[in-house]
Design a protein around this motif. Structure first.
Motif, PDB file in Angstrom:
ATOM      1  N   ALA A 134      -9.080   6.694  -2.780  1.00 39.74           N
ATOM      2  CA  ALA A 134      -9.521   6.262  -1.440  1.00 39.74           C
ATOM      3  C   ALA A 134      -8.334   5.722  -0.643  1.00 39.74           C
ATOM      4  O   ALA A 134      -8.228   5.948   0.570  1.00 39.74           O
ATOM      5  CB  ALA A 134     -10.609   5.198  -1.569  1.00 39.74           C
ATOM      6  N   LEU A 135      -7.428   5.023  -1.329  1.00 36.77           N
ATOM      7  CA  LEU A 135      -6.227   4.512  -0.671  1.00 36.77           C
ATOM      8  C   LEU A 135      -5.324   5.656  -0.216  1.00 36.77           C
ATOM      9  O   LEU A 135      -4.755   5.612   0.886  1.00 36.77           O
ATOM     10  CB  LEU A 135      -5.477   3.590  -1.643  1.00 36.77           C
ATOM     11  N   VAL A 136      -5.215   6.704  -1.037  1.00 35.63           N
ATOM     12  CA  VAL A 136      -4.400   7.864  -0.690  1.00 35.63           C
ATOM     13  C   VAL A 136      -4.997   8.586   0.517  1.00 35.63           C
ATOM     14  O   VAL A 136      -4.296   8.979   1.448  1.00 35.63           O
ATOM     15  CB  VAL A 136      -4.274   8.818  -1.891  1.00 35.63           C
TER      16      VAL A 136
ATOM     17  N   THR B  17     -12.175  -0.060 -16.868  1.00 37.99           N
ATOM     18  CA  THR B  17     -12.060  -0.092 -15.402  1.00 37.99           C
ATOM     19  C   THR B  17     -11.414   1.176 -14.829  1.00 37.99           C
ATOM     20  O   THR B  17     -11.181   1.250 -13.634  1.00 37.99           O
ATOM     21  CB  THR B  17     -11.226  -1.310 -14.974  1.00 37.99           C
ATOM     22  N   ARG B  18     -11.130   2.165 -15.670  1.00 40.48           N
ATOM     23  CA  ARG B  18     -10.365   3.341 -15.249  1.00 40.48           C
ATOM     24  C   ARG B  18     -11.043   4.118 -14.114  1.00 40.48           C
ATOM     25  O   ARG B  18     -10.421   4.434 -13.103  1.00 40.48           O
ATOM     26  CB  ARG B  18     -10.124   4.268 -16.443  1.00 40.48           C
ATOM     27  N   THR B  19     -12.326   4.428 -14.274  1.00 38.09           N
ATOM     28  CA  THR B  19     -13.037   5.235 -13.278  1.00 38.09           C
ATOM     29  C   THR B  19     -13.050   4.549 -11.912  1.00 38.09           C
ATOM     30  O   THR B  19     -12.747   5.162 -10.880  1.00 38.09           O
ATOM     31  CB  THR B  19     -14.472   5.511 -13.743  1.00 38.09           C
ATOM     32  N   LYS B  20     -13.391   3.276 -11.912  1.00 36.81           N
ATOM     33  CA  LYS B  20     -13.439   2.524 -10.653  1.00 36.81           C
ATOM     34  C   LYS B  20     -12.056   2.414 -10.027  1.00 36.81           C
ATOM     35  O   LYS B  20     -11.895   2.550  -8.796  1.00 36.81           O
ATOM     36  CB  LYS B  20     -14.028   1.132 -10.911  1.00 36.81           C
ATOM     37  N   ALA B  21     -11.028   2.195 -10.844  1.00 38.73           N
ATOM     38  CA  ALA B  21      -9.665   2.045 -10.331  1.00 38.73           C
ATOM     39  C   ALA B  21      -9.146   3.359  -9.746  1.00 38.73           C
ATOM     40  O   ALA B  21      -8.455   3.355  -8.721  1.00 38.73           O
ATOM     41  CB  ALA B  21      -8.743   1.567 -11.446  1.00 38.73           C
ATOM     42  N   LEU B  22      -9.480   4.487 -10.388  1.00 42.87           N
ATOM     43  CA  LEU B  22      -9.045   5.780  -9.866  1.00 42.87           C
ATOM     44  C   LEU B  22      -9.710   6.084  -8.524  1.00 42.87           C
ATOM     45  O   LEU B  22      -9.072   6.620  -7.609  1.00 42.87           O
ATOM     46  CB  LEU B  22      -9.355   6.884 -10.876  1.00 42.87           C
ATOM     47  N   LYS B  23     -11.002   5.769  -8.407  1.00 44.34           N
ATOM     48  CA  LYS B  23     -11.686   5.981  -7.124  1.00 44.34           C
ATOM     49  C   LYS B  23     -11.035   5.142  -6.023  1.00 44.34           C
ATOM     50  O   LYS B  23     -10.856   5.610  -4.892  1.00 44.34           O
ATOM     51  CB  LYS B  23     -13.170   5.622  -7.265  1.00 44.34           C
TER      52      LYS B  23
ATOM     53  N   LYS C   1       0.821  -1.208   0.000  1.00 43.40           N
ATOM     54  CA  LYS C   1       0.000   0.000   0.000  1.00 43.40           C
ATOM     55  C   LYS C   1       0.860   1.266   0.000  1.00 43.40           C
ATOM     56  O   LYS C   1       0.565   2.226  -0.709  1.00 43.40           O
ATOM     57  CB  LYS C   1      -0.939  -0.006   1.208  1.00 43.40           C
ATOM     58  N   GLN C   2       1.924   1.260   0.799  1.00 41.89           N
ATOM     59  CA  GLN C   2       2.817   2.421   0.842  1.00 41.89           C
ATOM     60  C   GLN C   2       3.518   2.630  -0.501  1.00 41.89           C
ATOM     61  O   GLN C   2       3.625   3.749  -0.996  1.00 41.89           O
ATOM     62  CB  GLN C   2       3.840   2.244   1.964  1.00 41.89           C
ATOM     63  N   ALA C   3       3.988   1.539  -1.078  1.00 40.30           N
ATOM     64  CA  ALA C   3       4.658   1.638  -2.373  1.00 40.30           C
ATOM     65  C   ALA C   3       3.687   2.046  -3.474  1.00 40.30           C
ATOM     66  O   ALA C   3       4.048   2.814  -4.374  1.00 40.30           O
ATOM     67  CB  ALA C   3       5.308   0.293  -2.713  1.00 40.30           C
ATOM     68  N   ARG C   4       2.466   1.561  -3.392  1.00 42.38           N
ATOM     69  CA  ARG C   4       1.446   1.896  -4.400  1.00 42.38           C
ATOM     70  C   ARG C   4       1.166   3.387  -4.410  1.00 42.38           C
ATOM     71  O   ARG C   4       1.015   4.001  -5.470  1.00 42.38           O
ATOM     72  CB  ARG C   4       0.153   1.129  -4.064  1.00 42.38           C
ATOM     73  N   ILE C   5       1.121   3.996  -3.242  1.00 40.89           N
ATOM     74  CA  ILE C   5       0.806   5.422  -3.148  1.00 40.89           C
ATOM     75  C   ILE C   5       1.996   6.278  -3.569  1.00 40.89           C
ATOM     76  O   ILE C   5       1.840   7.256  -4.310  1.00 40.89           O
ATOM     77  CB  ILE C   5       0.380   5.770  -1.706  1.00 40.89           C
TER      78      ILE C   5
END
Length: 228
Positions: A222-224, A212-218, A194-198
């Motif tokens: 949310a993770l950020v 899947t772009r819209t759902k993936a961006l949300k 999670k830290q590396a992803r952000i």
């Protein structure tokens, strides 16, 4: 020069919001929609490109922003009102680009953080441009009688400013910042996903996939937010 700054303040945001090519595109779309399918001579690829939103050119926006700020820093010593005008221009351009990004253009291509880091590095040139502009105007600026406006001004501080700004441009500020300020280390093998992803991976397959772009961006935002 005052009127150039004013024109630039109004024209750039205005052209972003009221782009004539956008209205031309809308007219072509209306014309295609009104034409019966059996009478149309357009192929599917032409229609697709006609109805696709234009790309949001992020690199051009960055270049335009840096150019305007460098010009402002150069003329600021001779015309201090340029700083106020540029501040208003930045605010107007911000809202114009935001509306354009949300309403009239497609999402920009993911470029990673490298371009933003490179643009931040350009901020180091502003002090140098300001010092050079001040030196030039002290030596050349004339009053209404044709005499030098600053005949007795000392240039010592200007030369000091030029030297300091050059050192700031040449010396790797990242090294100094790490010494003076506590900066988080880069991603290591002990960093969780999670830290590396952000911090490092702003895009992945789901983000790049239009379906899947819209759902993936949300999910990413949310993770950020959860990590704050």
């Amino acid at each position: 020069m005052f009127f150039i700054f004013i024109t630039n303040t109004v024209l750039n945001p205005g052209m972003t919001l009221f782009n004539p090519f956008w209205f031309l595109r809308k007219f072509k779309q209306w014309k295609v929609q009104k034409t019966p399918a059996e009478e149309s001579n357009k192929i599917q690829s032409e229609v697709n490109s006609m109805f696709e939103l234009p790309a949001f050119n992020l690199s051009y926006k960055y270049a335009s922003l840096i150019k305007n700020m460098l010009v402002c820093s150069f003329y600021a010593s001779a015309m201090p009102i340029a700083i106020v005008i540029q501040f208003v221009a930045l605010a107007l351009q911000y809202w114009a680009d935001k509306i354009s990004l949300l309403r009239t253009t497609a999402l920009p291509v993911a470029m990673g953080k490298e371009i933003s880091d490179a643009m931040i590095e350009q901020l180091e040139y502003f002090a140098f441009f300001f010092a050079i502009g001040q030196l030039i105007f002290i030596r050349t600026l004339q009053n209404t009688q044709g005499d030098l406006a600053y005949p007795t001004s000392s240039n010592v501080l200007v030369y000091v400013m030029i030297v300091i700004s050059l050192v700031n441009m040449i010396f790797p500020m990242e090294v100094l910042n790490k010494i003076l300020f506590k900066i988080k280390n880069d991603v290591t093998e002990n960093t969780n996903f999670k830290q590396a992803r952000i911090r490092e991976f702003s895009t992945d397959y789901d983000v790049e996939n239009p379906i899947t772009r819209t759902k993936a961006l949300k999910k990413y935002f949310a993770l950020v937010d959860a990590a704050k």
